[in-house]
Design an enzyme around this catalytic site. Structure first.
Site, PDB file in Angstrom:
ATOM      1  N   ASN A 172       0.848  -1.201   0.000  1.00 54.38           N
ATOM      2  CA  ASN A 172       0.000   0.000   0.000  1.00 54.38           C
ATOM      3  C   ASN A 172       0.885   1.252   0.000  1.00 54.38           C
ATOM      4  O   ASN A 172       1.551   1.548   0.996  1.00 54.38           O
ATOM      5  CB  ASN A 172      -0.892  -0.063   1.256  1.00 54.38           C
ATOM      6  CG  ASN A 172      -1.875   1.079   1.328  1.00 54.38           C
ATOM      7  OD1 ASN A 172      -1.539   2.201   0.973  1.00 54.38           O
ATOM      8  ND2 ASN A 172      -3.063   0.795   1.793  1.00 54.38           N
ATOM      9  N   GLY A 186       0.164   4.353   0.227  1.00 55.01           N
ATOM     10  CA  GLY A 186      -0.236   5.338   1.256  1.00 55.01           C
ATOM     11  C   GLY A 186       0.410   5.018   2.593  1.00 55.01           C
ATOM     12  O   GLY A 186       0.932   5.897   3.296  1.00 55.01           O
ATOM     13  N   ASP A 242      -1.004  -4.275   9.964  1.00 55.68           N
ATOM     14  CA  ASP A 242      -2.385  -4.501   9.565  1.00 55.68           C
ATOM     15  C   ASP A 242      -3.229  -3.421  10.225  1.00 55.68           C
ATOM     16  O   ASP A 242      -3.038  -3.113  11.405  1.00 55.68           O
ATOM     17  CB  ASP A 242      -2.875  -5.892   9.979  1.00 55.68           C
ATOM     18  CG  ASP A 242      -4.060  -6.316   9.136  1.00 55.68           C
ATOM     19  OD1 ASP A 242      -3.896  -6.449   7.909  1.00 55.68           O
ATOM     20  OD2 ASP A 242      -5.169  -6.485   9.691  1.00 55.68           O
ATOM     21  N   SER A 243      -4.133  -2.839   9.460  1.00 53.65           N
ATOM     22  CA  SER A 243      -4.886  -1.704   9.988  1.00 53.65           C
ATOM     23  C   SER A 243      -6.273  -1.686   9.379  1.00 53.65           C
ATOM     24  O   SER A 243      -6.556  -2.425   8.425  1.00 53.65           O
ATOM     25  CB  SER A 243      -4.153  -0.398   9.675  1.00 53.65           C
ATOM     26  OG  SER A 243      -3.854  -0.315   8.295  1.00 53.65           O
ATOM     27  N   GLY A 249      -7.424   5.752   1.398  1.00 53.65           N
ATOM     28  CA  GLY A 249      -8.457   4.914   2.020  1.00 53.65           C
ATOM     29  C   GLY A 249      -9.689   5.715   2.448  1.00 53.65           C
ATOM     30  O   GLY A 249     -10.259   6.473   1.657  1.00 53.65           O
ATOM     31  N   TYR A 250     -10.076   5.549   3.703  1.00 51.40           N
ATOM     32  CA  TYR A 250     -11.300   6.159   4.222  1.00 51.40           C
ATOM     33  C   TYR A 250     -11.086   7.596   4.705  1.00 51.40           C
ATOM     34  O   TYR A 250     -12.004   8.196   5.278  1.00 51.40           O
ATOM     35  CB  TYR A 250     -11.852   5.303   5.380  1.00 51.40           C
ATOM     36  CG  TYR A 250     -12.237   3.905   4.951  1.00 51.40           C
ATOM     37  CD1 TYR A 250     -13.505   3.629   4.449  1.00 51.40           C
ATOM     38  CD2 TYR A 250     -11.326   2.846   5.033  1.00 51.40           C
ATOM     39  CE1 TYR A 250     -13.856   2.350   4.039  1.00 51.40           C
ATOM     40  CE2 TYR A 250     -11.666   1.556   4.626  1.00 51.40           C
ATOM     41  CZ  TYR A 250     -12.928   1.321   4.135  1.00 51.40           C
ATOM     42  OH  TYR A 250     -13.273   0.050   3.720  1.00 51.40           O
ATOM     43  N   ASP A 251      -9.892   8.158   4.517  1.00 52.61           N
ATOM     44  CA  ASP A 251      -9.589   9.477   5.085  1.00 52.61           C
ATOM     45  C   ASP A 251     -10.566  10.591   4.709  1.00 52.61           C
ATOM     46  O   ASP A 251     -10.866  11.440   5.554  1.00 52.61           O
ATOM     47  CB  ASP A 251      -8.149   9.893   4.745  1.00 52.61           C
ATOM     48  CG  ASP A 251      -7.124   9.145   5.571  1.00 52.61           C
ATOM     49  OD1 ASP A 251      -7.508   8.545   6.602  1.00 52.61           O
ATOM     50  OD2 ASP A 251      -5.932   9.155   5.212  1.00 52.61           O
ATOM     51  N   HIS A 289      -3.591   6.432  14.314  1.00 47.18           N
ATOM     52  CA  HIS A 289      -3.343   5.053  14.720  1.00 47.18           C
ATOM     53  C   HIS A 289      -1.949   4.589  14.260  1.00 47.18           C
ATOM     54  O   HIS A 289      -1.177   4.023  15.018  1.00 47.18           O
ATOM     55  CB  HIS A 289      -4.431   4.152  14.119  1.00 47.18           C
ATOM     56  CG  HIS A 289      -4.608   4.296  12.629  1.00 47.18           C
ATOM     57  ND1 HIS A 289      -4.607   5.512  11.985  1.00 47.18           N
ATOM     58  CD2 HIS A 289      -4.762   3.366  11.638  1.00 47.18           C
ATOM     59  CE1 HIS A 289      -4.760   5.325  10.685  1.00 47.18           C
ATOM     60  NE2 HIS A 289      -4.857   4.033  10.456  1.00 47.18           N
ATOM     61  N   ARG A 290      -1.633   4.894  12.978  1.00 44.20           N
ATOM     62  CA  ARG A 290      -0.335   4.464  12.433  1.00 44.20           C
ATOM     63  C   ARG A 290       0.800   5.254  13.090  1.00 44.20           C
ATOM     64  O   ARG A 290       1.855   4.694  13.406  1.00 44.20           O
ATOM     65  CB  ARG A 290      -0.336   4.670  10.907  1.00 44.20           C
ATOM     66  CG  ARG A 290       0.933   4.208  10.215  1.00 44.20           C
ATOM     67  CD  ARG A 290       0.718   4.032   8.725  1.00 44.20           C
ATOM     68  NE  ARG A 290      -0.333   3.053   8.477  1.00 44.20           N
ATOM     69  CZ  ARG A 290      -1.572   3.389   8.077  1.00 44.20           C
ATOM     70  NH1 ARG A 290      -1.887   4.643   7.829  1.00 44.20           N
ATOM     71  NH2 ARG A 290      -2.496   2.456   7.934  1.00 44.20           N
TER      72      ARG A 290
END
Ligand code: ITT
Length: 194
Positions: free
Chosen positions: A9, A11, A67-68, A149-151, A176-177
């Protein structure tokens, strides 16, 4: 110091590099030619460990995988570990965001959180894991062009903006990351100075 990272990924890779502060992040050689790691765990931890162990035997140095995903309370924690493939195996970010909005149509509780688990491995063995989380709300339409992603749907109340409307540095400072990686790099610095 250098450390390999196993992600497909782009991103995520951008954010890993931004968080690394002097540690060299090396993408795995030939990751695109390696059969994809099966993700069969039912937690972020299990999947992060599975990815790290799968790739770690191939490199001489430390390696991490992550993993997220997004957990939405009113959807019972979905899409969760299925975030990347919420709308199907080949789903784009837009497909996933569209499905999320459909599922939340008319739903008033929009609270959600992102979770990230980083698994660190060496020579095919697990060293340890690091977890980060951030709470927010899902809007009813996308806003902003940054992130991935969902940002565009993930509204972060303390900033009054979505993660797609914040700079990469601002996102990493609270995400989170960012939290999981800060714990990883703190641990590496402490361990290497002993
Ligand atoms: P790798 O397994 O190769 O690292 P992936 O994208 O398949 O890449 P995951 O299985 O961990 O990784 O799925 C993570 C998904 O969760 C990601 O594709 C997004 O849909 C979502 N996600 C996680 N962190 C995100 C973030 O910071 N911003 C937006 N969406 C995020």
């Amino acid at each position: 110091m250098r450390i390999y990272c196993a992600t497909t990924n782009p991103g995520k890779l951008r954010e890993f590099r931004l968080a690394a502060h002097g540690v060299e992040i090396l993408p795995l050689p030939d990751l695109d030619k390696t059969p994809e790691c099966p993700e069969t765990g039912d937690t972020f931890e299990a999947n992060a460990i599975q990815k790290a162990l799968y790739h770690s035997a191939r490199v001489p140095d430390l390696l991490f995988a992550e993993d997220s995903g997004l957990e939405v309370r009113s959807l019972g924690g979905a899409p969760g570990i299925y975030s990347a493939r919420f709308a199907g195996a080949a789903a784009s970010d837009e497909d996933n965001n569209r499905l999320l909005l459909e599922r939340l149509d008319g739903v008033s509780d929009r609270s959600a959180r992102y979770v990230a688990v980083v698994a660190l491995a060496s020579g095919g063995s697990l060293v340890r894991t690091f977890r980060g989380e951030v709470a927010g709300e899902i809007l009813d339409a996308p806003r902003g062009r940054g992130g991935f992603g969902y940002d565009p749907l993930f509204y972060y109340p303390p900033y009054g903006r979505t993660f797609a409307e914040t700079s990469a540095d601002e996102k990493l400072a609270v995400s989170h990351r960012g939290a999981a990686l800060a714990a990883l790099f703190r641990w590496l610095a402490e361990t290497s100075s002993k």
